[in-house]
Design a protein around this motif. Sequence first.
Motif, short mmCIF file in Angstrom:
data_model
loop_
_atom_site.label_atom_id
_atom_site.label_comp_id
_atom_site.label_asym_id
_atom_site.label_seq_id
_atom_site.Cartn_x
_atom_site.Cartn_y
_atom_site.Cartn_z
N THR A 38 0.83 -1.20 0.00
CA THR A 38 0.00 0.00 0.00
C THR A 38 0.86 1.25 0.00
OG1 THR A 38 -1.75 -1.18 1.18
CG2 THR A 38 -1.82 1.23 1.23
N TYR A 41 2.45 1.80 -3.44
CA TYR A 41 1.43 2.27 -4.38
C TYR A 41 1.05 3.72 -4.09
CZ TYR A 41 -2.84 2.60 -7.06
OH TYR A 41 -3.82 3.01 -7.94
N ASN A 45 1.40 7.20 -6.41
CA ASN A 45 0.18 7.87 -6.88
C ASN A 45 -0.26 9.09 -6.07
OD1 ASN A 45 -0.95 6.13 -9.14
ND2 ASN A 45 -0.36 4.64 -7.59
#
Length: 130
Positions: A38, A41, A45
């Motif tokens: 997580t 990622y 982003n």
Amino acid sequence: MDLKQIYEKYSDILIDEQVFVDIGDGWEQLISELLAATKVYQDINIGSSDFRPVIFTSIRAKYGWLDIEFDGGDEIVAEIANFSRILSFKTCELCGTIGKLYCSDKWMHWSNKKTLCASHAVKMLYYRIT
């Protein structure tokens, strides 16, 4: 890595130290990998206009699997959490080896359910759910 170390490493995406509830040692690696994936990622982003920062509000054992609650993120974060939840169905929550769902009462009514390896199920007198 124990839960305290996991919290220290990923405190920026965990609401507080009480985020972990009834987690056995066997799921610590699974949780660490959930948070690592997580975080990577999110770091990639975070500048995106439609991506909201992720905060895990609860990671707990519930009915023999990991119940993971979070705010923010997107559908990819939801899939990462869902994948971890699915893996918890196959991982002994006490030792981390391959496990199956067991219950504390052979009639399963109001039974305490856990994902355990056969060895821990026998030691704890749990019954296999078919």
